[in-house]
Design an enzyme around this catalytic site. Sequence first.
Site, short mmCIF file in Angstrom:
data_model
loop_
_atom_site.label_atom_id
_atom_site.label_comp_id
_atom_site.label_asym_id
_atom_site.label_seq_id
_atom_site.Cartn_x
_atom_site.Cartn_y
_atom_site.Cartn_z
CE1 TYR A 106 0.56 1.40 4.97
CE2 TYR A 106 1.37 -0.63 4.49
CZ TYR A 106 0.82 0.28 5.06
OH TYR A 106 1.52 0.80 6.29
CB CYS A 107 1.13 4.22 -1.42
SG CYS A 107 -0.26 4.93 -2.56
CG PHE A 108 -0.89 9.01 2.17
CD1 PHE A 108 -0.31 9.09 3.67
CD2 PHE A 108 -1.70 9.79 1.67
CE1 PHE A 108 -2.13 9.98 4.20
CE2 PHE A 108 -3.39 10.86 2.78
CZ PHE A 108 -2.15 10.68 3.78
CE1 TYR A 166 -0.74 5.50 8.66
CE2 TYR A 166 -1.14 6.98 7.90
CZ TYR A 166 -1.02 6.39 8.31
OH TYR A 166 -1.06 7.04 9.88
#
Length: 370
Positions: free
Chosen positions: A94-96, A124
């Site tokens: 995952y990223c932001f 996130y």
Amino acid sequence: MRPDCTDFRQLFLDDVPMMDMRAPVEFAKGAFPGVVNLPLMNDQERQKVGTCYKQQGQAAAIALGHQLVSGATKQARLEAWAAFAKAHPDGYLYCFRGGLRSQIVQGWLRDEAGIQYPRVKGGYKAMRTFLLETTQQAVEQCDFVLVGGLTGTGKTDVLHQLDNVLDLEGHANHRGSSFGKRATAQPAQIDFENQLAIDVLKKRARGIGQFVLEDEGRIVGSCTVPLELYQGMQHYPLVWLEDSFTNRVERILRDYVVNLSAEFKAVHGEEDGPRLFAERMLQSMANIYKRLGGERHQRLSEMLREALQEQQRSGAVDLHRGWIEGLLNEYYDPMYAYQRAAKAERIEFAGDAVEVREYLKARALRQPRK
């Protein structure tokens, strides 16, 4: 290929392995327990891309990102992602926001390493929102009871014998008092909140609908108790733990001197550990100078200094009882007596450690499971 994930609840209940594509500076501000930070861009690269985005727009920023993460840099990161994916075939990335960064890494893994690896949709931010809502819902839907008592009565010892405790001090890595700092650092505020929410989530999944908390202030060291929970703590029922003065002194000696000095040695070594422990204790005493007053602070500080010198010289800890007794008699006990009087109407039971433990266990059985 496994589908991208939106079941945040199961991710945290099962401790599913995840790799975080965010830059280290983002990760340091807050993350989830057990997650590995394998960023697409380091802090400097992220800053350059961000500046480019503001000045020239998205297309130019994406082009710069591909230029910065190329060649040997790209290959090294791709190998790290592939190694994680192979080691954790049930995991996610995952990223932001679950957007461009995680999609780029997904594409590179697929096209250049032959690995199909799913991402967490929403990233996130979505998982963080889910955990904040988890704590909020527990405050609204569950029952809570607090354990209070004078300093040294062993509140933490009692809590650790229960299966429905939310250990605020444990999650904050701090004992909650002026002398409560541990040998290791406290978590970031967001990490503290995330750990607490996951604890709530797992216990509720086991059917627990009543939680026991230690009666804390809003601040536990450098960590702040979530506002909605702290507001509830101002009116939750209270169970008061009692013990003799002698037992309390011995327990404080054990926890704050014997065990904590050993912890400093284990973390910082035989040479630096004792010195850092002594510095920490003297600083803790200095922190309550205003509350003690000049004469009392000077007298207790000198007793502490002599005890630390004797401990370093011979290993004996007997002299520590002097300042502990003084601090209890002249500072902590009067303060707690005042606080107890203010909360008297909320106290539903008082007793020693065995009585309080059994009362809380019986109380939990009387509550509906949620």
